[in-house]
Design a protein around this motif. Structure first.
Motif, PDB file in Angstrom:
ATOM      1  N   SER A  19       1.977   7.776 -15.527  1.00 43.15           N
ATOM      2  CA  SER A  19       1.680   6.384 -15.755  1.00 43.15           C
ATOM      3  C   SER A  19       0.692   6.079 -17.046  1.00 43.15           C
ATOM      4  O   SER A  19      -0.557   5.965 -16.678  1.00 43.15           O
ATOM      5  CB  SER A  19       1.553   5.670 -14.368  1.00 43.15           C
ATOM      6  OG  SER A  19       1.317   4.166 -14.599  1.00 43.15           O
ATOM      7  N   CYS A  20       1.222   5.455 -17.915  1.00 40.02           N
ATOM      8  CA  CYS A  20       0.106   5.362 -19.033  1.00 40.02           C
ATOM      9  C   CYS A  20       0.003   4.088 -19.447  1.00 40.02           C
ATOM     10  O   CYS A  20      -0.990   3.439 -19.864  1.00 40.02           O
ATOM     11  CB  CYS A  20       0.842   6.102 -20.427  1.00 40.02           C
ATOM     12  SG  CYS A  20       1.152   7.853 -20.144  1.00 40.02           S
ATOM     13  N   HIS A  21       0.855   2.901 -19.379  1.00 40.22           N
ATOM     14  CA  HIS A  21       0.819   1.674 -19.775  1.00 40.22           C
ATOM     15  C   HIS A  21       1.515   0.908 -18.758  1.00 40.22           C
ATOM     16  O   HIS A  21       2.436   1.225 -18.152  1.00 40.22           O
ATOM     17  CB  HIS A  21       1.294   1.369 -20.938  1.00 40.22           C
ATOM     18  CG  HIS A  21       0.461   2.104 -22.315  1.00 40.22           C
ATOM     19  ND1 HIS A  21      -0.499   1.736 -22.966  1.00 40.22           N
ATOM     20  CD2 HIS A  21       0.765   3.466 -22.698  1.00 40.22           C
ATOM     21  CE1 HIS A  21      -0.978   2.639 -23.598  1.00 40.22           C
ATOM     22  NE2 HIS A  21       0.014   3.772 -23.636  1.00 40.22           N
ATOM     23  N   GLN A  22       1.202  -0.600 -18.738  1.00 38.86           N
ATOM     24  CA  GLN A  22       1.946  -1.662 -17.971  1.00 38.86           C
ATOM     25  C   GLN A  22       3.099  -1.975 -18.614  1.00 38.86           C
ATOM     26  O   GLN A  22       4.173  -2.299 -17.933  1.00 38.86           O
ATOM     27  CB  GLN A  22       0.875  -2.733 -17.672  1.00 38.86           C
ATOM     28  CG  GLN A  22      -0.073  -2.457 -16.726  1.00 38.86           C
ATOM     29  CD  GLN A  22      -0.872  -3.544 -16.102  1.00 38.86           C
ATOM     30  OE1 GLN A  22      -0.863  -4.718 -17.046  1.00 38.86           O
ATOM     31  NE2 GLN A  22      -1.583  -3.380 -15.163  1.00 38.86           N
ATOM     32  N   SER A  23       3.203  -1.879 -19.875  1.00 41.88           N
ATOM     33  CA  SER A  23       4.416  -2.373 -20.794  1.00 41.88           C
ATOM     34  C   SER A  23       4.942  -1.119 -21.279  1.00 41.88           C
ATOM     35  O   SER A  23       4.395   0.160 -21.417  1.00 41.88           O
ATOM     36  CB  SER A  23       4.057  -3.591 -21.960  1.00 41.88           C
ATOM     37  OG  SER A  23       3.148  -3.055 -22.856  1.00 41.88           O
ATOM     38  N   ASP A  24       6.299  -1.392 -22.020  1.00 42.78           N
ATOM     39  CA  ASP A  24       7.081  -0.230 -22.461  1.00 42.78           C
ATOM     40  C   ASP A  24       6.408   0.585 -23.378  1.00 42.78           C
ATOM     41  O   ASP A  24       5.826   0.085 -24.417  1.00 42.78           O
ATOM     42  CB  ASP A  24       8.485  -0.493 -23.110  1.00 42.78           C
ATOM     43  CG  ASP A  24       9.243  -1.285 -22.117  1.00 42.78           C
ATOM     44  OD1 ASP A  24       9.176  -0.690 -20.775  1.00 42.78           O
ATOM     45  OD2 ASP A  24      10.120  -2.227 -22.442  1.00 42.78           O
ATOM     46  N   LEU A  25       6.501   2.019 -23.442  1.00 45.11           N
ATOM     47  CA  LEU A  25       6.012   2.815 -24.644  1.00 45.11           C
ATOM     48  C   LEU A  25       6.835   2.630 -25.938  1.00 45.11           C
ATOM     49  O   LEU A  25       8.032   2.277 -25.911  1.00 45.11           O
ATOM     50  CB  LEU A  25       6.166   4.283 -24.139  1.00 45.11           C
ATOM     51  CG  LEU A  25       5.311   4.745 -22.903  1.00 45.11           C
ATOM     52  CD1 LEU A  25       5.864   6.153 -22.776  1.00 45.11           C
ATOM     53  CD2 LEU A  25       3.964   4.791 -23.283  1.00 45.11           C
ATOM     54  N   VAL A  26       5.945   2.430 -26.911  1.00 44.83           N
ATOM     55  CA  VAL A  26       6.655   2.438 -28.387  1.00 44.83           C
ATOM     56  C   VAL A  26       6.224   3.672 -29.212  1.00 44.83           C
ATOM     57  O   VAL A  26       6.872   3.863 -30.228  1.00 44.83           O
ATOM     58  CB  VAL A  26       6.271   0.976 -28.991  1.00 44.83           C
ATOM     59  CG1 VAL A  26       6.796  -0.205 -28.189  1.00 44.83           C
ATOM     60  CG2 VAL A  26       4.830   0.944 -29.313  1.00 44.83           C
ATOM     61  N   CYS A  27       5.288   4.320 -28.855  1.00 51.53           N
ATOM     62  CA  CYS A  27       4.689   5.399 -29.833  1.00 51.53           C
ATOM     63  C   CYS A  27       4.007   6.485 -28.738  1.00 51.53           C
ATOM     64  O   CYS A  27       3.311   6.010 -27.993  1.00 51.53           O
ATOM     65  CB  CYS A  27       4.080   4.964 -31.114  1.00 51.53           C
ATOM     66  SG  CYS A  27       3.696   5.955 -32.099  1.00 51.53           S
ATOM     67  N   LEU A  28       4.203   7.735 -29.160  1.00 52.30           N
ATOM     68  CA  LEU A  28       3.542   8.827 -28.549  1.00 52.30           C
ATOM     69  C   LEU A  28       3.469  10.122 -29.647  1.00 52.30           C
ATOM     70  O   LEU A  28       4.110  10.252 -30.491  1.00 52.30           O
ATOM     71  CB  LEU A  28       4.291   9.285 -27.220  1.00 52.30           C
ATOM     72  CG  LEU A  28       5.768   9.781 -27.214  1.00 52.30           C
ATOM     73  CD1 LEU A  28       5.697  11.322 -27.526  1.00 52.30           C
ATOM     74  CD2 LEU A  28       6.251   9.451 -25.959  1.00 52.30           C
ATOM     75  N   SER A  29       2.324  10.775 -29.459  1.00 50.29           N
ATOM     76  CA  SER A  29       2.162  11.788 -30.275  1.00 50.29           C
ATOM     77  C   SER A  29       1.412  12.934 -29.386  1.00 50.29           C
ATOM     78  O   SER A  29       0.636  12.583 -28.585  1.00 50.29           O
ATOM     79  CB  SER A  29       1.314  11.446 -31.438  1.00 50.29           C
ATOM     80  OG  SER A  29       1.094  12.725 -32.235  1.00 50.29           O
TER      81      SER A  29
END
Length: 346
Positions: A203-213
């Motif tokens: 679980s990374c954020h409360q809102s949707d992911l838009v970018c990852l690397s």
């Protein structure tokens, strides 16, 4: 357009996203660029065009391969495999077909068809992750045989990251079905004939992911959410957050996050028109920021003192920075105007 009644905030956001998408599409049409992508060592990048395909070396900026519309047609996606002659290509008129192009022979070596259009590609020397509408299929190279499958939410952005270091864990990162979460999968076991293990969900954020690397080693992961105010760094082995990197206080659409080859630096660009660079080792800190075009763009490291930004308007920007926080743009080019000078890099 006016936003009204009980869903006004959602309508405003939805309308603004639609307007932004239309502007981006218009810019891409004017340049002819359909997509851009750095190779795994960030020393080259591909430029897919309505009129074919081009491949560039970053430093110095030199065109290394040029395919016309007559040869390939309109190209929507292309992923280099390091500095080999292999180019993974998706053509606009066959959006469900992945083709392996041998640049040395200028001919296709293999192809595979999918049931839905290909949305994104991420490769390492022995595998390619193919992002589809509701799954990611991992194929071996050069045979293009499937070795792993990961289910993803259908409505998510076509996000995917794949560790590229040949001697490290073969980590695949992609959005999970729970909002703001991602899943991590080790895709190495399937090659040995074993079943793929279940992915770990973080679980990374409360809102949707838009970018990852992912760092090339796969040990570190960087994520950004729809808010775009912070970049979070994660340890992929412990699944614990390492650091929060403050991008800004205003909401932003983060276009790209990238690590340097050693995983000691992180850069990002967004629609705010700013390039940010942080250290990603020890006590992480913000190194510098510099004005960059607000157009949709990708960022990468040429070396540990140089970052480059390539934009869908056809511009190339090089920034030199120091540990003291100084940063300036040291080079600017229209890369579509750069002609071929050499044969392709081997």
């Amino acid at each position: 357009m006016f936003c009204c009644h009980q869903s006004s905030n959602q309508l405003c956001i939805t309308h603004w996203e639609h307007v932004t998408q239309q502007i981006d599409m218009a810019r891409r049409r004017s340049s002819g660029i359909t997509s851009l992508g750095f190779n795994q060592d960030q020393g080259c990048f591909t430029c897919c065009l309505t009129s074919g395909l081009r491949v560039y070396n970053v430093d110095p900026l030199v065109e290394k391969a040029h395919y016309s519309k007559e040869e390939l047609g309109e190209v929507s996606l292309c992923e280099m495999v390091f500095r080999t002659n292999w180019l993974l290509v998706v053509r606009a008129r066959r959006p469900c077909c992945l083709m392996l192009l041998d640049d040395q022979r200028r001919s296709f070596r293999a192809e595979v068809m999918f049931k839905s259009p290909i949305r994104a590609l991420r490769a390492r020397k022995d595998k390619v992750a193919v992002v589809l509408s509701s799954s990611i299929q991992v194929l071996s190279l050069p045979s293009l045989q499937r070795v792993a499958l990961l289910r993803t939410p259908a409505a998510s952005r076509p996000l995917c990251a794949l560790a590229t270091d040949a001697n490290a864990a073969q980590v695949l990162a992609a959005p999970a079905h729970r909002k703001g979460s991602l899943q991590l999968l080790d895709v190495s076991r399937a090659v040995k004939g074993a079943q793929s293990s279940s992915p770990a969900v973080v679980s990374c954020h409360q809102s949707d992911l838009v970018c990852l690397s992912l760092a090339p080693s796969g040990a570190k992961l960087a994520t950004a959410s729809k808010r775009g105010t912070i970049i979070r760094l994660w340890d992929t082995s412990t699944k614990q957050m390492l650091h929060e990197l403050r991008r800004g206080s205003d909401y932003a659409d983060v276009y790209c996050i990238n690590f340097n080859p050693e995983g000691s630096l992180v850069c990002c660009v967004s629609d705010k028109g700013t390039l940010h660079v942080w250290t990603a080792r020890g006590a992480c800190r913000h190194l510098c920021s510099a004005a960059a075009p607000p157009q949709r763009a990708l960022c990468a490291f040429s070396d540990d003192r140089t970052a480059v930004v390539i934009c869908e308007d056809g511009t190339f920007h090089k920034f030199t920075f120091s540990t003291e926080g100084n940063c300036h743009r040291s080079d600017f080019e229209y890369f579509l105007q750069v002609g071929d000078d050499d044969e392709f890099l081997h």
